[in-house]
Design a protein around this motif. Structure first.
Motif, PDB file in Angstrom:
ATOM      1  N   UNK A 191       0.811  -1.140  -0.104  1.00  0.00           N
ATOM      2  CA  UNK A 191       0.060   0.155   0.070  1.00  0.00           C
ATOM      3  C   UNK A 191       0.828   1.091   0.015  1.00  0.00           C
ATOM      4  N   UNK A 192       0.518   2.085  -0.645  1.00  0.00           N
ATOM      5  CA  UNK A 192       1.091   3.459  -0.277  1.00  0.00           C
ATOM      6  C   UNK A 192       1.272   4.059   0.888  1.00  0.00           C
ATOM      7  N   UNK A 193       2.568   3.877   1.607  1.00  0.00           N
ATOM      8  CA  UNK A 193       2.572   4.196   3.187  1.00  0.00           C
ATOM      9  C   UNK A 193       2.278   5.484   3.451  1.00  0.00           C
ATOM     10  N   UNK A 194       2.635   6.375   2.524  1.00  0.00           N
ATOM     11  CA  UNK A 194       2.415   7.728   3.095  1.00  0.00           C
ATOM     12  C   UNK A 194       1.172   8.486   2.956  1.00  0.00           C
ATOM     13  N   UNK A 195       0.165   7.789   2.390  1.00  0.00           N
ATOM     14  CA  UNK A 195      -1.272   8.022   1.827  1.00  0.00           C
ATOM     15  C   UNK A 195      -2.385   7.319   2.422  1.00  0.00           C
ATOM     16  N   UNK A 196      -2.073   6.081   2.435  1.00  0.00           N
ATOM     17  CA  UNK A 196      -3.194   4.873   3.146  1.00  0.00           C
ATOM     18  C   UNK A 196      -2.639   4.617   4.566  1.00  0.00           C
ATOM     19  N   UNK A 197      -3.331   5.240   5.471  1.00  0.00           N
ATOM     20  CA  UNK A 197      -2.924   4.591   6.714  1.00  0.00           C
ATOM     21  C   UNK A 197      -3.345   3.198   6.980  1.00  0.00           C
ATOM     22  N   UNK A 198      -2.581   2.438   7.893  1.00  0.00           N
ATOM     23  CA  UNK A 198      -2.972   0.847   8.104  1.00  0.00           C
ATOM     24  C   UNK A 198      -3.451   1.048   9.815  1.00  0.00           C
ATOM     25  N   UNK A 199      -4.312   0.587  10.003  1.00  0.00           N
ATOM     26  CA  UNK A 199      -5.111   0.516  11.422  1.00  0.00           C
ATOM     27  C   UNK A 199      -5.191  -0.983  11.743  1.00  0.00           C
ATOM     28  N   UNK A 200      -4.959  -1.379  12.880  1.00  0.00           N
ATOM     29  CA  UNK A 200      -4.886  -2.801  13.145  1.00  0.00           C
ATOM     30  C   UNK A 200      -5.766  -2.895  14.531  1.00  0.00           C
ATOM     31  N   UNK A 201      -6.518  -3.901  14.713  1.00  0.00           N
ATOM     32  CA  UNK A 201      -7.452  -4.039  15.634  1.00  0.00           C
ATOM     33  C   UNK A 201      -7.123  -5.490  16.084  1.00  0.00           C
ATOM     34  N   UNK A 202      -5.978  -5.663  17.207  1.00  0.00           N
ATOM     35  CA  UNK A 202      -5.618  -6.817  17.693  1.00  0.00           C
ATOM     36  C   UNK A 202      -6.686  -7.718  18.455  1.00  0.00           C
ATOM     37  N   UNK A 203      -6.635  -9.041  18.342  1.00  0.00           N
ATOM     38  CA  UNK A 203      -7.568  -9.891  18.853  1.00  0.00           C
ATOM     39  C   UNK A 203      -6.981 -11.319  19.110  1.00  0.00           C
ATOM     40  N   UNK A 204      -6.581 -11.732  20.248  1.00  0.00           N
ATOM     41  CA  UNK A 204      -6.217 -12.858  20.723  1.00  0.00           C
ATOM     42  C   UNK A 204      -6.383 -13.171  22.109  1.00  0.00           C
ATOM     43  N   UNK A 205      -5.786 -14.303  22.452  1.00  0.00           N
ATOM     44  CA  UNK A 205      -5.935 -14.980  23.837  1.00  0.00           C
ATOM     45  C   UNK A 205      -5.051 -13.934  24.659  1.00  0.00           C
ATOM     46  N   UNK A 206      -5.299 -14.001  26.075  1.00  0.00           N
ATOM     47  CA  UNK A 206      -4.668 -12.928  27.103  1.00  0.00           C
ATOM     48  C   UNK A 206      -3.105 -13.482  27.073  1.00  0.00           C
ATOM     49  N   UNK A 207      -2.818 -14.622  26.916  1.00  0.00           N
ATOM     50  CA  UNK A 207      -1.342 -14.820  26.936  1.00  0.00           C
ATOM     51  C   UNK A 207      -0.806 -14.714  25.805  1.00  0.00           C
ATOM     52  N   UNK A 208      -1.254 -14.922  24.795  1.00  0.00           N
ATOM     53  CA  UNK A 208      -0.610 -14.378  23.431  1.00  0.00           C
ATOM     54  C   UNK A 208      -0.361 -12.900  23.484  1.00  0.00           C
TER      55      UNK A 208
END
Ligand code: CTP
Length: 425
Positions: free
Chosen positions: A137-154
């Motif tokens: 993706x064009x890093x300067x113009x298309x932001x990447x947003x992540x929503x983590x989801x996992x087990x608490x130990x992970x």
């Protein structure tokens, strides 16, 4: 004609833009494998409802939890799951989905982002379509947003925490996780945020940061003045306008302290809240919270009077039919007091008042602005706003007054900020 309109010297009316900053945005929604895919499906639906167009890209693992058919139905677009998919993407027919899918996007949102997927992002790996597309993706113009989801130990594992820190350092916007019961039965941090929380995060992300770096103190709701331990005086303010202002300010980049009277409203995201009861409590809290602030907005409906001597025990009927006699003392005027503080007088603290009137709004609001010693005051008709989700305002400054049509309170809050922000140095 509504009571908020002005029969004699009608102020000019300004349109109130919608506070829905997702409308018209194009979101690429990436889904990696995890039970939280069901929330990703809800998010997709909510984004479409908010007026965004959504292009879904799924890893193979994600399709084990949610089918591409479901996501196609929710997004209204074919779903991409493979880098070898030769269908046209992003209007291009060159068999390069990994390039074309992100070119029109306002953001790539990966929800859920599994621990494995975050590790892949971190290393710039690109062995399937979603990670390949994120890397391309064009890093300067298309932001990447992540929503983590996992087990608490992970989630707590040093590797995940290290990956998250490095992803942030690389410019990825990593959302918080929720706490609670997990699909595996364990309890702790690592749950993906709920769909409505993700939506609120994305609305905030796209809100123009007109108050970046500013600190704002806001009062909201009614006050409660005790008569005895079980009775008191209050008013019909719901706090909705003050809470909408707090949310708008926080989304616009400000650090916000909300001093709230007794109301049953959730604290807006990113806002710190101090709960108070009486006008005296509110004054003490405001004196603390407004220190080093750039803006003070007095939106609370503060009781003008309090019972002179609140009883320490419940007042009892004695059977004779005699009624208690209450005497009152005047409460401190919080707004006038802040407006006459050294910071306000030196121009470092911009004060905004509200006026809740029942009639002659313009005249009363103009007189009140001068009486309170504030540069800006927002007039509204009390009975038309208390408890409502929408309202109409008239803005009083040294300049000619400006009115709005009725609009939802969050949109009105953003409209108000568009008038406050230019006043700040
Ligand atoms: N206000 C305040 N402290 C008070 C009374 C009011 O800070 N003791 C603030 C309100 O938060 C609002 C503004 O002053 O920003 C005007 O409040 P309003 O209730 O409309 O007016 P009053 O000052 O109470 O005057 P009146 O009752 O005569 O209309």
């Amino acid at each position: 004609m509504s009571s908020t309109q002005f029969p004699f010297s009608a102020p000019a009316t300004e349109p109130v833009p919608s506070a829905n900053f997702l409308s018209g945005k194009h979101i690429v929604l990436g889904m990696s494998g995890g039970i939280a895919c069901y929330k990703g499906a809800e998010l997709c639906r909510a984004l479409v409802k908010a007026g965004a167009s959504v292009q879904v890209v799924m890893t193979e693992a994600a399709t084990e939890f949610m089918t591409a058919v479901t996501m196609q139905a929710l997004s209204g677009r074919p779903v991409f799951t493979s880098q070898w998919d030769s269908r046209a993407a992003g209007g291009q027919d060159n068999n390069m989905a990994h390039i074309n899918l992100s070119r029109e996007a306002h953001a790539v949102v990966v929800a859920p982002a599994s621990a494995d997927f975050m590790a892949k992002l971190l290393h710039g790996r690109a062995d399937e379509l979603l990670s390949l597309m994120c890397l391309a993706r064009p890093i300067a113009s298309v932001p990447l947003i992540v929503a983590p989801a996992m087990n608490r130990e992970m989630w707590q594992h040093p590797a995940t925490q290290r990956n998250m820190a490095q992803l942030k350092a690389d410019g990825t916007y990593v959302l918080d996780v929720g706490a609670g019961e997990q699909a595996c039965g364990e309890v702790g941090d690592g749950r993906m945020l709920e769909p409505h929380e993700l939506l609120a995060e994305l609305q905030a992300f796209f809100t123009p940061k007109v108050l970046a770096g500013k600190r704002v103190c806001i009062t909201a709701g009614p006050t409660y003045e005790a008569i005895d331990p079980v009775r008191g005086m209050t008013n019909r303010s719901s706090g909705k306008m003050g809470f909408a202002l707090a949310q708008a300010c926080a989304n616009a980049g400000a650090e916000v302290c909300l001093v709230a009277g007794p109301v049953a409203l959730d604290t807006p995201r990113g806002v710190s809240r101090v709960d108070v009861r009486s006008a005296q409590d509110m004054l003490s809290a405001v004196n603390m919270a407004s220190q080093n602030c750039d803006v003070f907005i007095a939106c609370a409906a503060v009781a003008d009077w309090a019972p002179a001597n609140a009883a320490t025990q419940k007042l009892k009927k004695d059977g004779s039919g005699a009624v208690p006699t209450l005497s009152f003392v005047e409460n401190p005027d919080i707004l006038a007091s802040v407006a006459s503080s050294p910071a306000a007088l030196a121009g470092r603290l911009y004060c905004v008042g509200f006026a809740a009137e029942s009639h002659d709004l313009l005249a009363h609001a103009q007189a009140k602005r001068v009486r309170k010693g504030v540069p800006m005051l927002v007039g509204n008709i009390g009975p038309d706003t208390f408890g409502q989700d929408d309202n109409a305002l008239v803005l009083i400054t040294e300049q000619a007054p400006v009115a709005t049509e009725r609009a939802d309170k969050l949109s009105l809050a953003h409209w108000l900020l568009s008038h406050i922000a230019p006043q700040l140095t």
